[in-house]
Design an enzyme around this catalytic site. Structure first.
Site, PDB file in Angstrom:
ATOM      1  N   ASP A   1       0.482  -1.034  -0.448  1.00 34.50           N
ATOM      2  CA  ASP A   1      -0.290  -0.085   0.158  1.00 34.50           C
ATOM      3  C   ASP A   1       0.432   1.291  -0.269  1.00 34.50           C
ATOM      4  O   ASP A   1       1.986   1.198   0.617  1.00 34.50           O
ATOM      5  CB  ASP A   1      -0.884  -0.496   1.191  1.00 34.50           C
ATOM      6  CG  ASP A   1      -1.810   1.208   1.383  1.00 34.50           C
ATOM      7  OD1 ASP A   1      -2.225   1.449   0.169  1.00 34.50           O
ATOM      8  OD2 ASP A   1      -1.538   1.553   2.282  1.00 34.50           O
TER       9      ASP A   1
ATOM     10  N   GLU B   1      -2.842  20.659  -0.477  1.00 34.15           N
ATOM     11  CA  GLU B   1      -3.495  21.386  -0.819  1.00 34.15           C
ATOM     12  C   GLU B   1      -3.748  22.413   0.045  1.00 34.15           C
ATOM     13  O   GLU B   1      -3.372  24.057   0.323  1.00 34.15           O
ATOM     14  CB  GLU B   1      -5.280  21.486  -1.189  1.00 34.15           C
ATOM     15  CG  GLU B   1      -6.149  22.606  -1.541  1.00 34.15           C
ATOM     16  CD  GLU B   1      -6.949  22.135  -2.268  1.00 34.15           C
ATOM     17  OE1 GLU B   1      -7.638  23.199  -3.209  1.00 34.15           O
ATOM     18  OE2 GLU B   1      -7.853  21.624  -1.960  1.00 34.15           O
TER      19      GLU B   1
END
Length: 1415
Positions: A530, A670
């Site tokens: 992962d 962001e």
């Protein structure tokens, strides 16, 4: 079909049999459903007996991951254990000895070892499963609020819950005493009620604002909450009407929320979920606490992404905002749903109102089980899918019964031994029958009286056959399985106590949860990992930026720097009259919660450090004093940070404790961008509908911008733009602010940007080579007339029903041209400690690494670069689904273009299914890119620099898995690549990827992850490793090994895996060998005892053969042997190739040891037999008797076996010396003591044997003869191999023996040992790449150079749609005075009074470039 072929087919079926298939529930066929709310079930739901049909009965919300129940434990566990052929054999032999004719000792004593083995294994399996039951109970007994009371009734039928292994307990709520003097606050009461019932993710009351909605109010009853806020007068305190008259006229309890366990949640229930709580089932959103009925959810348990996703309510159900409204019968509707499926990104459903109006439902209106509600006070929803039908459960597999490869390889070896045993028994039976039937008529004295039913020449051959099975039963020793279990248990302890893989920060040691897989760690060929939480921390650091061609690298971050908040100077506090941060000055509550008044900016979640750069601070200060068109132009600096501060979807709030601004972003990167802007004093202070507020170092008061449009980010556009109008200035300007990938920004630049573009492109390459994620920033001034004409067409496109997305895309591109470049950003997605080094070492060990992540393609590629999975010289092949070219054609084209010399396309099956004209593979021209190194397209990819890395998305995988031919082509293409990155994959696809390699190649696989979305992958792999990170313990609970850091995987495999496989493999073949020596001697004796199956030795010597005489050396071999020291294995990862290739345990090795055993048994038996083949062996003249030479054979055999085991042990430690010495002492001491025991104590057949043995020259000379002759072949073979054909291991051991202090890490830098399989290079050269990688998108044919672009944002999410809807609801803009473009003056220009000329420090800006700057 030959008998051998039939036998092979039978054995393959036996090996492939899975016990869990007998006990797993057969799921009914999944079908569409309708969920009814305040509506009766339709008539067709009932059969002719008025019973609800089974297809309309939904599974309960109970989820069980355990393997056993109290009923199935015994049969299932026994079936699992009797998959071992040896156990079946031991049981048959034990049963045989229960018959008196075959009995040797007590039958109970015979079966006791088998019972001990079965009991120990069952106890271990039961303990592991009890842990699973406890984990299940923790989840199933979590609580959530379910609607009850009033007119509410749920008509949807449900299955009954299952009984489990461990009896559950009903959760008890703390009873509260009535308080007349005062009540507790709602939040405090809520916490007290829920502190014992929240899911493992925890419960938070942060963000609760009682003034916005009625606080939770509890009655004296347990776990009941009212939210209607009704009061009665008389006491001055809040009191509730406990009953009310329903619409049917009956008195019922008022509508309320009842705390209910998850396993009791039903389809059709109305649930209320609070901030920070996990979602108990797949829920359709009706309403939320937000004004636009938007909710934010954390989906890391599903897709591994930690960025928040926005979800919105179904518009027709937004009135259901309370228990009262939800329980009202007038709120009737039903939800038509498609069948449950595993796709995490799709839901097919519709809400149908009584007037037959349908409202579509998609995934953006759903809260899936396993996700967590964040930044939203509450959500009310309808349960659509429960338990086994939820997406997270459907993406999880059943708990498998894993067996190590060594154990699987032992079965055929045991089978071979059983065949040898059968052959020996048949030989004894046949020859004995022939001899008895021939000699009985001749009056043979030993056959006198053989006329009984169970004792006559006709039946004795069969009896002898059965006796032979008992005599030679040690050929498959039961002690082998006991020894393996014991050794593996201690090996698990070695792992647990290893301080090198102990994480002090969390006080966590590496834990082996499955004790029987330690040797598999040494044979791993493929690792499936992962990304988020495993390779990365998903925490961002704004590292560098390029502004106007100048790079700002940031100041080093002090380790002790506090991350509480970054103060905003008082003169930039936007008119605040009170210093709220760190001050006790008086102020109103509105001031303390208003971002415009805040004095500090708190470090955002997922952002590790503030960005500070002394050069940037100096340049900003100088820019404030420079004229606008001077070489030190302030506008490009101001414009760069203004774009970062405004072009986003970030929300602002004020931390109630620190009174600092807190940014809430959908993704950490962001947040890092907006945080970086705030760190340099460009502080985004929030959004009020369409007005954005910003404070900058260049303005004395807040700047306000009107948000006109948001041009959304998606993976096709690779950019995001906002269109804003500057307020509070005349004339106001319309600006297009853009950020995105370098290639899409560069191709949209206007004239005059060439020089800056060339400089920035070079700097982007440097950023990408450092593994940083990049974004390019630009802007454009839009004339009013152009915008007004475009805005009208854009508004029409957004409400269009035909080709809406295509029209919006085309219109967005109309404005995004003639951009002016500002610069670029470089963000580090912080990796877990030691990840690049670990991946580099594992690749050097020959292990192929695949990354499977739910992240988007660009993020996956960026992480591939930073983790060393993608090298600087590698070419990236991208295969996408859903494009113009189908997936099969893309894979075919990739093979044809990049691997033309492979044999993939020459396969007949592939040629028959070659892409046709309707499905072309060459719709575009592809050309290789010269990367500066020789192209590598052969099978040895991954062992030389350069090569190819395949990147494939989940949509393409879904297509590939749908057809066997597609799967085969995908697997073959992936085998030719150095690595594979799978992005946007669901949990079930992760498991399918593992099974593709595991079943398709028969390779040993390991899967590693840290979240619930990794459970299916972990269970599918041969070895599953869970990381106990921030995503809970779901992965750890389903894993075989639990570690704290990814970097620990290197030592776990290269050291413990190598050692365990070597130890176990060596121990097992030596175990088989030592028993062949014993059984061989017994078999040779048959020649001289008329094949009567009689024992050669006195029975106790045979009984103690595996218990005392030969057990300790092999146990010491399994516990203490080490072929190479640990630091050498860590320094030279290529040594892992030996266990990876299975060199320590194989059928070939087994046969060699068996031949060794047969040879030694023959030397020992025949030399000693013919030595004693005389009338007497002593001076006293007594004749030789059986146990005289038999005891000599026994002692010689033990001596040979012990010394042979010693030859096969690599490291002779104190424990090894003790184990070998004690066996030799035991056999001699036992013989001496046992021989002097008087028959008066108990009968012994060898009383006085010491007088016969120890005084005989034959005894001593026989020992001196047979021991060297027996060991000579093995000793000679080892010497020959070491001298003439040494392996890498032999070389390293020899060097380490001569020079114990040698630093092998330095040898590694010079190329490794023996022969070099990798170009010599310093290790650091692999960790910090300096170059770029070429990439080919097979779906479009576009070739490009990767510059590290990556940006995470939810595509088409409700957050963006909410902004768009707010903008579209406004009336059309008022007519504004048109201006000539030539009359434009720079927007945000600085006042002349503060301008001052400065010397140039960056490339000049084209005269018409006017970046956004400030007043």
């Amino acid at each position: 079909m030959s008998p051998f072929h039939r036998l092979g087919v039978w054995y393959d079926k036996f090996s492939a049999f899975k016990v869990e298939s007998l006990f797993s529930r057969k799921r009914k066929e999944l079908s569409p459903r309708a969920v009814f709310v305040h509506e009766p079930l339709p008539a067709h739901y009932y059969d002719h007996k008025n019973r609800i049909k089974k297809e309309y009965v939904y599974p309960s919300n109970q989820v069980i991951t355990s393997k056993y129940t109290i009923i199935t434990f015994l049969p299932r566990n026994l079936l699992e254990q009797f998959r071992r052929i040896a156990n079946c054999f031991f049981l048959a032999i034990a049963i045989l000895q229960f018959f008196s004719i075959f009995s040797t000792v007590s039958p109970g004593l015979v079966i006791l070892p088998l019972l001990v083995v079965l009991f120990i294994t069952a106890a271990k399996d039961g303990y592991e499963d009890i842990k699973r039951h406890q984990s299940d109970r923790a989840v199933n007994y979590s609580q959530t609020r379910v609607l009850a009371g009033g007119d509410w009734e749920n008509p949807n039928p449900m299955q009954r819950k299952s009984k489990t292994f461990v009896r559950g307990f009903t959760p008890k709520f703390v009873k509260r005493k009535r308080r007349s003097s005062r009540r507790r606050s709602g939040a405090a009461a809520e916490v007290e009620y829920l502190e014992h019932g929240v899911p493992p993710e925890g419960f938070s009351v942060q963000g609760l604002e009682p003034e916005e909605y009625p606080p939770p109010q509890y009655t004296d009853e347990e776990g009941i909450e009212y939210d209607d806020g009704e009061e009665v007068e008389g006491t001055g305190h809040h009191r509730h009407h406990l009953l009310h008259r329903s619409e049917s006229g009956q008195w019922r309890k008022r509508p309320h929320w009842k705390l209910t366990t998850w396993e009791d949640v039903r389809v059709g229930d109305v649930v209320k979920i609070m901030d920070g709580e996990s979602i108990p089932a797949d829920v359709l959103i009706c309403a939320s606490s937000e004004d636009e009925n938007v909710a934010f959810v954390e989906t890391k348990n599903l897709d591994g992404e930690t960025n928040l996703k926005s979800r919105s309510a179904v518009p027709v159900l937004t009135h259901l905002r309370s228990a009262q409204a939800s329980a009202a019968r007038k709120s009737a509707f039903h939800v038509e749903c498609g069948p449950p499926d595993t796709n995490l990104y799709r839901v097919e459903a519709a809400v149908v109102t009584p007037d037959e109006q349908k409202s579509p439902v998609d995934i953006s209106m759903m809260l899936l089980r396993g996700t967590v509600l964040r930044n939203t006070d509450w959500v009310i929803g309808i349960v659509l899918f429960t338990g086994q039908d939820t997406k997270i459960v459907m993406n999880s597999g059943n708990t498998p019964s894993k067996r190590s490869r060594v154990e699987r390889q032992m079965n055929p070896q045991v089978f071979i031994n059983l065949i040898l045993l059968a052959m020996a028994a048949v030989a004894c039976g046949v020859v004995d029958a022939i001899l008895e039937q021939r000699n009985y008529p001749r009056g043979a004295p030993w056959l006198f009286g053989a006329t009984l039913n169970d004792d006559n020449p006709k039946i004795n051959g069969l009896v002898t056959w059965a006796f032979a099975l008992i005599t030679f039963q040690n050929i498959v020793p039961i002690s082998l399985y006991i020894s393996i279990e014991a050794v593996r248990t201690v090996q698990a302890l070695w792992i647990y106590f290893d301080k090198e893989i102990y994480y002090e920060k969390t006080d966590q040691a590496t834990l082996a949860r499955s004790w029987n897989l330690s040797d598999d760690l040494g044979q791993i060929e493929y690792i499936f990992s992962d990304k988020t939480g495993t390779l990365t921390q998903n925490a961002m650091v704004f590292r560098q930026c390029s502004i106007g061609g100048k790079v700002y690298k940031g100041d080093p971050e002090p380790e002790d720097m506090p991350a509480k908040g970054y103060p905003v100077p008082e003169d930039n506090a936007s008119g605040s009259q009170h210093k709220l941060s760190g001050s006790n000055s008086p102020g109103t509550d509105s001031d303390s919660t208003d971002p415009k008044k805040a004095m500090a900016v708190k470090l955002s979640d997922g952002v590790l450090h503030h960005f500070r750069d002394s050069d940037l601070t100096t340049d900003l200060k100088a820019a404030a004093e420079s004229p606008p068109r001077s070489p030190q132009d302030p506008r490009i600096l101001n414009g760069f940070w203004t774009v970062l501060a405004l072009c986003h979807t970030v929300l602002t709030s004020v931390d109630p404790e620190t009174k600092a601004i807190e940014y809430k972003a959908q993704s950490p990167d962001e947040a890092a961008l907006v945080q970086a802007a705030a760190d340099v004093k460009f502080v985004f202070r929030g959004r009020e509908r369409e007005i954005l507020t910003l404070t900058t170092p260049f303005s004395e008061k807040p700047e306000r911008y009107e948000l006109l449009n948001v041009l959304e980010f998606n993976s096709t556009r690779k950019r995001m733009s906002v269109i804003v109008r500057k307020q509070d200035e005349e004339p106001s300007r319309i600006l297009l602010l853009t950020k995105g990938a370098d290639n899409v920004i560069f191709e949209r630049l206007g004239r005059g940007n060439e020089e800056l573009k060339e400089i920035t492109e070079k700097q982007l390459g440097e950023f990408a080579s450092d593994g940083l994620r990049t974004l390019t920033l630009a802007y454009r001034v839009i004339p009013d007339a152009e915008y007004e004409e475009w805005s009208e067409r854009y508004r029409e496109a957004t409400v269009s029903l035909d080709d809406r997305e295509k029209r919006v895309e085309e219109l967005s591109q109309e404005l995004e041209h003639d951009l002016r470049l500002l610069g670029a950003t470089a963000i580090e997605d912080r990796l877990q400690d030691g990840v690049p080094e670990t991946i580099a070492d594992l690749k050097e060990a020959g292990i192929k690494i695949w990354v499977a992540t739910g992240d988007k393609l660009e993020t996956a590629i960026a992480i591939g670069h930073s983790t060393n999975l993608i090298g600087r010289d590698d070419n990236i092949i991208i295969v996408r689904g859903g494009g113009a070219r189908d997936v099969y054609s893309q894979m075919w084209g990739a093979v044809k273009q990049f691997f033309p010399d492979s044999t993939i396309l020459s396969d007949q099956n592939m040629q028959e299914n070659a892409p046709t004209a309707s499905r072309p593979s060459d719709s575009f021209s592809l050309h290789r890119v010269n990367t500066g190194v020789t192209d590598i397209v052969g099978h040895d990819n991954g062992q030389r620099p350069g090569g190819f890395v395949l990147v494939i998305d989940g949509s393409a995988l879904a297509d590939a898995f749908s057809d066997e031919l597609h799967k085969d082509l995908l697997l073959r293409l992936a085998m030719h690549c150095e690595g594979v990155i799978c992005c946007r994959v669901s949990p079930i696809q992760k498991a399918l990827i593992v099974k593709l390699v595991k079943d398709g190649l028969g390779a040993m696989t390991l899967a590693i992850g840290d979240g619930a979305n990794d459970v299916s992958m972990i269970q599918a792999a041969d070895v599953g490793v869970g990381i106990s990170g921030e995503e809970g313990l779901q992965a750890v609970n389903s894993s075989d090994y639990a570690i704290a850091q990814f970097r620990f995987l290197k030592r776990l495999l290269l050291v413990h895996g190598h050692w365990s496989y070597y130890r176990n493999g060596n121990m097992i073949v030596n175990f088989f060998y030592k028993n062949i020596v014993c059984v061989g001697a017994l078999f040779w004796f048959m020649i001289y005892c008329a094949w009567s199956s009689q024992y050669l030795f006195e029975y106790t010597y045979l009984l103690f053969w595996n218990s005392f005489w030969t057990i300790l050396p092999v146990i010491a071999m399994g516990l203490f042997d080490r072929i190479v020291d640990d630091h050498v294995l860590m320094d030279l990862p290529e040594l892992y190739a030996h266990p990876r290739r299975g060199e320590y345990f194989s059928l070939k090795l087994f046969v060699i040891y068996m031949i060794d055993g047969v040879y030694q048994s023959a030397i020992i038996f025949f030399l000693l037999v013919y030595t004693y083949w005389t009338t007497t062996s002593r001076t006293d003249g007594y004749a030789v008797y059986q146990y005289e030479f038999a005891t000599t054979i026994a002692i010689a055999a033990v001596m040979v076996v012990t010394l042979f085991n010693g030859l096969n042990i690599a490291a002779w430690t104190v424990w090894v010396f003790w184990a070998l010495g004690i066996e030799i002492v035991l056999i001699w001491a036992y013989t001496a003591i046992y021989s002097v025991i008087s028959p008066g104590w108990f009968t012994t057949p060898i009383f006085g044997n010491d007088h016969y043995l120890f005084t005989s020259a034959y005894f001593w000379l026989g020992m001196l003869l047979v021991i060297p002759l027996s060991l000579l072949p093995r000793y000679a073979a080892k010497a020959y191999k070491f001298i003439f054909t040494p392996s890498d291991i032999d070389t390293v051991r020899y060097i380490h023996k001569l020079h114990p202090e040698r630093d092998f890490a330095r040898d590694r830098q010079r190329g490794g040992v023996a022969h070099l399989r990798r170009t010599p290079s310093a290790r650091s050269q692999h960790l910090r790449r300096k170059g770029v990688a070429a990439r080919t998108d097979m779906s479009t044919g576009i070739r490009s150079v990767h510059h590290g672009f990556d940006f995470a944002m939810e595509e088409g999410g409700p957050a963006l749609r909410r902004l768009q809807s707010n903008l579209s609801e406004r009336s059309a803009p008022a007519h504004r005075r048109k201006r000539n473009a030539s009359s434009f003056i720079p927007s945000f220009s600085l006042p002349q009074s503060i301008r001052r000329k400065k010397p140039p420090t960056s490339p000049p800006i084209h005269p018409h470039d006017d970046p956004p700057s400030s007043h």
